[in-house]
Design a protein around this motif. Structure first.
Motif, PDB file in Angstrom:
ATOM      1  N   LYS A   1      -7.744  -0.493  10.258  1.00 46.96           N
ATOM      2  CA  LYS A   1      -9.031   0.064  10.679  1.00 46.96           C
ATOM      3  C   LYS A   1      -9.499   1.177   9.753  1.00 46.96           C
ATOM      4  CE  LYS A   1      -8.221  -0.924  15.587  1.00 46.96           C
ATOM      5  NZ  LYS A   1      -8.069  -0.342  16.943  1.00 46.96           N
ATOM      6  N   GLY A   2      -8.571   1.673   8.923  1.00 48.04           N
ATOM      7  CA  GLY A   2      -8.924   2.778   8.039  1.00 48.04           C
ATOM      8  C   GLY A   2      -9.295   4.027   8.795  1.00 48.04           C
TER       9      GLY A   2
ATOM     10  N   ARG B   1       0.823  -1.198   0.000  1.00 50.15           N
ATOM     11  CA  ARG B   1       0.000   0.000   0.000  1.00 50.15           C
ATOM     12  C   ARG B   1       0.864   1.259   0.000  1.00 50.15           C
ATOM     13  NH1 ARG B   1      -3.032  -3.488  -1.089  1.00 50.15           N
ATOM     14  NH2 ARG B   1      -4.955  -4.124  -0.026  1.00 50.15           N
TER      15      ARG B   1
ATOM     16  N   PHE C   1       0.321   5.725   0.676  1.00 49.08           N
ATOM     17  CA  PHE C   1      -0.561   6.664   1.364  1.00 49.08           C
ATOM     18  C   PHE C   1      -0.118   8.084   1.032  1.00 49.08           C
ATOM     19  CE2 PHE C   1      -0.160   2.761   3.727  1.00 49.08           C
ATOM     20  CZ  PHE C   1      -1.462   2.434   4.090  1.00 49.08           C
TER      21      PHE C   1
ATOM     22  N   THR D   1      -5.125   9.438   1.306  1.00 47.52           N
ATOM     23  CA  THR D   1      -5.590   8.484   0.303  1.00 47.52           C
ATOM     24  C   THR D   1      -4.721   7.241   0.360  1.00 47.52           C
ATOM     25  OG1 THR D   1      -6.376  10.232  -1.175  1.00 47.52           O
ATOM     26  CG2 THR D   1      -5.964   8.068  -2.157  1.00 47.52           C
ATOM     27  N   GLU D   2      -5.352   6.083   0.539  1.00 48.11           N
ATOM     28  CA  GLU D   2      -4.649   4.794   0.512  1.00 48.11           C
ATOM     29  C   GLU D   2      -4.801   4.198  -0.881  1.00 48.11           C
ATOM     30  OE1 GLU D   2      -4.852   0.354   2.640  1.00 48.11           O
ATOM     31  OE2 GLU D   2      -6.111   2.016   3.369  1.00 48.11           O
TER      32      GLU D   2
ATOM     33  N   SER E   1      -6.966  14.752   4.905  1.00 44.99           N
ATOM     34  CA  SER E   1      -7.256  13.348   4.652  1.00 44.99           C
ATOM     35  C   SER E   1      -6.015  12.637   4.124  1.00 44.99           C
ATOM     36  CB  SER E   1      -8.394  13.203   3.632  1.00 44.99           C
ATOM     37  OG  SER E   1      -7.958  13.557   2.332  1.00 44.99           O
TER      38      SER E   1
ATOM     39  N   ALA F   1      -8.994   3.603  -0.286  1.00 51.24           N
ATOM     40  CA  ALA F   1      -9.763   4.221   0.791  1.00 51.24           C
ATOM     41  C   ALA F   1      -9.326   5.663   0.943  1.00 51.24           C
ATOM     42  CB  ALA F   1      -9.555   3.479   2.109  1.00 51.24           C
ATOM     43  N   THR F   2     -10.225   6.486   1.477  1.00 53.45           N
ATOM     44  CA  THR F   2      -9.896   7.833   1.906  1.00 53.45           C
ATOM     45  C   THR F   2     -10.103   7.886   3.412  1.00 53.45           C
ATOM     46  OG1 THR F   2     -10.568   8.818  -0.199  1.00 53.45           O
ATOM     47  CG2 THR F   2     -10.429  10.279   1.710  1.00 53.45           C
ATOM     48  N   ILE F   3      -9.024   8.166   4.118  1.00 57.37           N
ATOM     49  CA  ILE F   3      -9.049   8.191   5.581  1.00 57.37           C
ATOM     50  C   ILE F   3      -9.100   9.651   6.018  1.00 57.37           C
ATOM     51  CG2 ILE F   3      -7.830   7.527   7.693  1.00 57.37           C
ATOM     52  CD1 ILE F   3      -6.432   5.358   5.873  1.00 57.37           C
TER      53      ILE F   3
ATOM     54  N   PRO G   1      -3.988   1.469   9.198  1.00 60.23           N
ATOM     55  CA  PRO G   1      -4.596   1.113   7.914  1.00 60.23           C
ATOM     56  C   PRO G   1      -5.582  -0.042   8.019  1.00 60.23           C
ATOM     57  CG  PRO G   1      -2.230   1.427   7.678  1.00 60.23           C
ATOM     58  CD  PRO G   1      -2.512   1.419   9.148  1.00 60.23           C
TER      59      PRO G   1
END
Length: 332
Positions: A157-158, A96, A98, A108-109, A106, A119-121, A155
């Protein structure tokens, strides 16, 4: 990181940095420019990040990240929708990457092979800038310029799982791979150490007489940290107890610094001088300038290819001439 003037056209520059031969009668080849890859498009740039196993260079470009295949010397992908992107952290053990998106707090993964967003965290501190992956904890840390904090992301848990208050505005950060992350604090000229098991701030050390430290690199074998400063200094610090080890002169407008363990050399990118200062590590406590390498004015961020000993820099090509009002130091 510095803002760029709107009249600039970015390009990626590759420099070959040959290690010393070790023979007095056969000096090492002089570092030289290998190639220039025009990137084009609108937007400035910030951090560069190198994924060594996949041989990919990630270049931040304002609201997107460009992916460069360095062996083919061409762009192969674009990561879109990363507003105000500053940095890119690589987690090869997770497969991954990030990005720190400064404009909307935020991360971005994305997948390191396909470059597809996963995902966007959300919920980091205000204006995440530097970003680093800590392998022992499998956590990602963003360093938030306006938030004066570090956000810890799990990551799996996001989500952001912890927030660590910092004594000022954070800049570059590095991990020692053993459960500690270090970060320069720009406005207080300090260096901090974070324990990634407890997510606690362990130590705060003065970098005086350093002014506005930005770039940070680490020699994990000798436990040495290298901070580059606005007043043309590189400060070497002991990562175990924070005591000052050495000071070395560098060029104007440094921003990024890397350490090549294979040739025991630290490279500082000096954007206002248009140079790289190469500093040789004779041993853990002794350092000397070994070369001043011409690059291009504005080439201030860089990444190292440790396999081929090449440096990649983002720089600007001025459409007419270098503006007289070129900023001495403007932080976004």
């Amino acid at each position: 990181m510095q803002r760029l003037l709107r009249s600039l056209v970015p390009a990626a520059l590759a420099l070959l940095l040959a290690p010393a031969t070790g023979h007095a009668a056969s000096p090492a080849p002089a570092p030289h420019l290998l190639s220039t890859l025009p990137l084009g498009g609108a937007g400035g740039w910030d951090y560069l990040s190198f994924d060594a196993p996949h041989r990919h260079l990630f270049v931040s470009r304002g609201d997107r990240v460009l992916v460069i295949d360095v062996d083919r010397n061409r762009q192969i992908a674009t990561l879109a929708d990363t507003p105000g992107v500053h940095g890119i952290a690589i987690a090869d053990d997770l497969g991954r990457g990030f990005t720190s998106n400064g404009a909307n707090a935020s991360v971005t993964e994305f997948d390191l092979r396909t470059f597809k967003p996963l995902a966007t965290i959300v919920g980091t501190g205000e204006k995440p800038d530097a970003i680093v992956y800590d392998e022992p904890s499998h956590h990602v840390l963003t360093f938030n310029g306006r938030g004066h904090s570090a956000s810890v992301i799990d990551p799996a848990k996001g989500a952001v799982v912890a927030t660590i208050a910092l004594p000022g505005k954070p800049e570059f950060a590095v991990s020692d791979g053993a459960g500690h992350v270090y970060n320069n604090i720009e406005d207080t000229s300090e260096l901090v150490e974070i324990d990634t098991a407890s997510n606690k701030l362990l130590h705060t050390w003065s970098l005086a007489p350093c002014e506005s430290p930005s770039g940070l690199a680490i020699d994990t074998r000798h436990h040495r940290l290298f901070s580059v400063c606005d007043n043309r200094l590189m400060v070497v610090t002991d990562a175990l107890d924070g005591h000052p080890v050495a000071r070395v002169p560098i060029g104007d407008g440094p921003d990024a610094v890397v350490f090549d363990a294979a040739d025991s050399t630290i490279y500082s990118a000096n954007g206002e001088s248009g140079t790289i200062t190469a500093v040789h590590q004779d041993d853990a406590d002794h350092y000397r300038v070994s070369a001043t390498i011409p690059t291009r004015v504005s080439a201030r961020t860089l990444a190292l290819d440790p396999q081929l000993h090449r440096l990649y820099l983002s720089a600007a090509q001025f459409r007419h001439h270098r503006p007289a009002e070129w900023p001495a130091r403007h932080r976004a």
